[in-house]
Design an enzyme around this catalytic site. Structure first.
Site, PDB file in Angstrom:
ATOM      1  N   HIS A  13       0.862  -1.210   0.000  1.00  0.00           N
ATOM      2  CA  HIS A  13       0.000   0.000   0.000  1.00  0.00           C
ATOM      3  C   HIS A  13       0.887   1.245   0.000  1.00  0.00           C
ATOM      4  CE1 HIS A  13      -3.756   2.198   1.593  1.00  0.00           C
ATOM      5  NE2 HIS A  13      -2.843   3.125   1.371  1.00  0.00           N
ATOM      6  N   HIS A  15       1.386   5.423  -1.840  1.00  0.00           N
ATOM      7  CA  HIS A  15       0.976   6.525  -2.720  1.00  0.00           C
ATOM      8  C   HIS A  15       2.239   7.110  -3.340  1.00  0.00           C
ATOM      9  CE1 HIS A  15      -3.070   6.669  -0.827  1.00  0.00           C
ATOM     10  NE2 HIS A  15      -2.400   6.212   0.205  1.00  0.00           N
ATOM     11  N   ASN A  41      -5.568   7.038  -5.941  1.00  0.00           N
ATOM     12  CA  ASN A  41      -6.296   8.277  -5.600  1.00  0.00           C
ATOM     13  C   ASN A  41      -5.611   9.518  -6.162  1.00  0.00           C
ATOM     14  OD1 ASN A  41      -4.185   7.964  -3.697  1.00  0.00           O
ATOM     15  ND2 ASN A  41      -5.270   9.134  -2.134  1.00  0.00           N
ATOM     16  N   LYS A  98      -9.582  -0.429  -5.089  1.00  0.00           N
ATOM     17  CA  LYS A  98      -9.551   0.273  -3.805  1.00  0.00           C
ATOM     18  C   LYS A  98     -10.878   0.950  -3.506  1.00  0.00           C
ATOM     19  CE  LYS A  98      -7.863   2.102  -0.094  1.00  0.00           C
ATOM     20  NZ  LYS A  98      -6.688   2.910   0.173  1.00  0.00           N
ATOM     21  N   HIS A 135     -10.375   1.231   2.584  1.00  0.00           N
ATOM     22  CA  HIS A 135     -10.100   2.294   3.563  1.00  0.00           C
ATOM     23  C   HIS A 135     -11.260   2.225   4.552  1.00  0.00           C
ATOM     24  CE1 HIS A 135      -8.387   6.260   4.829  1.00  0.00           C
ATOM     25  NE2 HIS A 135      -9.532   6.222   5.488  1.00  0.00           N
ATOM     26  N   HIS A 173      -4.208  -0.357   6.282  1.00  0.00           N
ATOM     27  CA  HIS A 173      -3.652   0.475   7.366  1.00  0.00           C
ATOM     28  C   HIS A 173      -4.512   0.459   8.627  1.00  0.00           C
ATOM     29  CE1 HIS A 173      -6.451   3.187   5.406  1.00  0.00           C
ATOM     30  NE2 HIS A 173      -5.629   3.517   4.444  1.00  0.00           N
ATOM     31  N   ASP A 246       1.575   2.754   3.505  1.00  0.00           N
ATOM     32  CA  ASP A 246       0.716   3.937   3.348  1.00  0.00           C
ATOM     33  C   ASP A 246       1.545   5.213   3.316  1.00  0.00           C
ATOM     34  OD1 ASP A 246      -1.607   5.341   2.881  1.00  0.00           O
ATOM     35  OD2 ASP A 246      -2.129   5.522   5.003  1.00  0.00           O
ATOM     36  N   HIS A 250       3.067  14.611   0.775  1.00  0.00           N
ATOM     37  CA  HIS A 250       2.426  15.913   0.506  1.00  0.00           C
ATOM     38  C   HIS A 250       3.517  16.968   0.626  1.00  0.00           C
ATOM     39  CE1 HIS A 250      -1.820  14.641   0.741  1.00  0.00           C
ATOM     40  NE2 HIS A 250      -1.427  13.794   1.669  1.00  0.00           N
ATOM     41  N   ALA A 262      -3.485  15.087   5.220  1.00  0.00           N
ATOM     42  CA  ALA A 262      -3.219  13.842   5.955  1.00  0.00           C
ATOM     43  C   ALA A 262      -2.250  12.977   5.168  1.00  0.00           C
ATOM     44  CB  ALA A 262      -4.528  13.086   6.160  1.00  0.00           C
TER      45      ALA A 262
HETATM   46  C1  NCD Z   1      -3.436   9.235   1.964  1.00  0.00           C
HETATM   47  C2  NCD Z   1      -3.060  10.228   0.865  1.00  0.00           C
HETATM   48  O1  NCD Z   1      -2.523  11.288   1.184  1.00  0.00           O
HETATM   49  O2  NCD Z   1      -3.279   9.921  -0.313  1.00  0.00           O
HETATM   50  N1  NCD Z   1      -3.362   9.888   3.238  1.00  0.00           N
HETATM   51  C3  NCD Z   1      -3.205   9.303   4.454  1.00  0.00           C
HETATM   52  O3  NCD Z   1      -3.276  10.012   5.465  1.00  0.00           O
HETATM   53  N2  NCD Z   1      -2.991   8.019   4.571  1.00  0.00           N
HETATM   54  C4  NCD Z   1      -4.780   8.676   1.694  1.00  0.00           C
HETATM   55  C5  NCD Z   1      -5.120   7.484   2.533  1.00  0.00           C
HETATM   56  O4  NCD Z   1      -4.536   6.406   2.378  1.00  0.00           O
HETATM   57  O5  NCD Z   1      -6.007   7.601   3.393  1.00  0.00           O
HETATM   58 ZN    ZN Z   2      -3.232   5.144   1.724  1.00  0.00          ZN
END
Ligand code: NCD
Ligand code: ZN
Length: 342
Positions: A13, A15, A41, A98, A135, A173, A246, A250, A262
């Site tokens: 998992h 991003h 996403n 997802k 999620h 997660h 996860d 950002h 987040a």
């Molecule tokens: C993730 C994101 O920023 O894409 N953020 C997070 O806090 N984990 C999205 C997610 O997995 O909830």
């Molecule tokens: Zn995630």
């Protein structure tokens, strides 16, 4: 034990975003893992097999030469994702779909408003043997943010599990004792990923000495009793629990913000953080199953060839990485870790 050699692990998992950001984060993940399940996403989300293939090519273009890394692609479930697309996705090598409840997290606006609306598509998923990655949080103004996962299990996951008994489901997660217990007691079609940060920190980390936005992720860190339950699950050698960072990058200025994003960025030091957590639990011997075996076994994929080695050695994480036009601050920026990969 001062040295730990593991079969090459995978991240189930992660991003990695898109565009210029790929060139910061993909090399980090590719240096640590053989494969990674790539979250869909984006804006707009990845909802077709063709989009997933194109995104896969952009990720591969950001893998440094000399590294072997396989992105495992996913589709983003919406109220309108057609069952046919699941068949096309399977043929295109997409490994999972997802589920984001609408509004639950970053870029989840297009997510599912009501699970019933997706049942035809979930039937196709069950038929194709493709996992649904969940999620697991409800979003409603009257539900406390710390209760979102437990309420999701009771009101959404239990009925879903009953309606699709042979659908592979990964509760992603997990953050609570409730989730760890639910998954441990569920049948073989149910599994969970656990992040390094939920093994290392409880919710005090978000508030120690002032508000600390780099510890803010979703689902949010919980109290210590939950962290301890997650550590017990991850180190239990139960194949239902496996590694998913996860890692969610950002730009620093959007995390250090009045309405901060987040996500914790852990990809550059993922294995080191997990080793730290397993070491603290005197369970380093359980790390290989969690990191390298149970994920591929659940997905029905071969385990990786090759190995990686972690060594006990103090090293300090950088304060930040360049990230497109901005900065990316890793979790534990400037702190010293006691395990090092390579
Ligand atoms: C993730 C994101 O920023 O894409 N953020 C997070 O806090 N984990 C999205 C997610 O997995 O909830
Ligand atoms: Zn995630």
């Amino acid at each position: 034990m001062d040295e730990l050699t593991l079969t090459k692990p995978d991240d189930w998992h992660v991003h990695v975003r898109d565009g210029a950001a790929l060139h910061t984060v993909v090399p980090h993940t590719a240096a640590q893992f053989g494969r990674a399940v790539i979250m869909p996403n984006l804006r707009p989300p990845i909802t077709t097999a063709a989009q997933a293939q194109a995104y896969r090519a952009r990720i591969l273009a950001a893998v440094p030469s000399g590294l072997r890394f396989e992105p495992l692609m996913t589709l983003y479930l919406t109220d309108l994702l057609p069952p046919d697309e699941i068949v096309r996705a399977k043929a295109a090598g997409v490994v999972a779909v997802k589920l984001y409840p609408a509004g639950a997290t970053t870029n989840s606006e297009a997510g599912v408003t009501e699970l019933r609306k997706t049942y035809k598509t979930l039937e196709a998923l069950q038929r194709e043997g493709m996992p649904l990655l969940v999620h697991g949080e409800v979003v409603a103004a009257d539900i406390d943010v710390f209760d979102r996962e437990a309420v999701f299990i009771d009101t959404q996951l239990i009925p879903l599990r009953r309606d699709f008994p042979e659908l592979k489901i990964v509760l992603e997660h997990i953050t609570t004792r409730d989730a760890a217990q639910y998954v441990a007691q569920a049948d073989a079609f149910t599994a969970a990923t656990i992040t390094a940060h939920h093994l290392l920190y409880n919710r005090n980390a978000i508030f120690s000495g002032g508000i600390r936005p780099h510890y803010y992720c979703l689902p949010v860190l919980k109290r210590e009793a939950h962290r301890l339950a997650l550590v017990r699950a991850a180190t239990s050698a139960n194949p239902k629990f496996f590694l998913g960072t996860d890692s969610a990058p950002h730009p620093a200025h959007l995390k250090e913000h009045a309405s901060g994003c987040a996500g914790c960025y852990t990809a550059a030091s993922a294995l080191e953080l997990y080793a730290q957590a397993f070491d603290a639990a005197a369970a380093l011997d359980k790390l290989e199953g969690f990191a390298s075996f149970f994920g591929p076994d659940f997905y029905g994929l071969a385990r990786n060839q090759g190995t990686v080695t972690l060594r006990r050695a103090n090293w300090t994480l950088p304060q930040s990485y360049p990230f497109d036009q901005a900065q990316l601050k890793p979790l534990c920026a400037g702190e010293t870790l006691s395990w090092k990969l390579g």
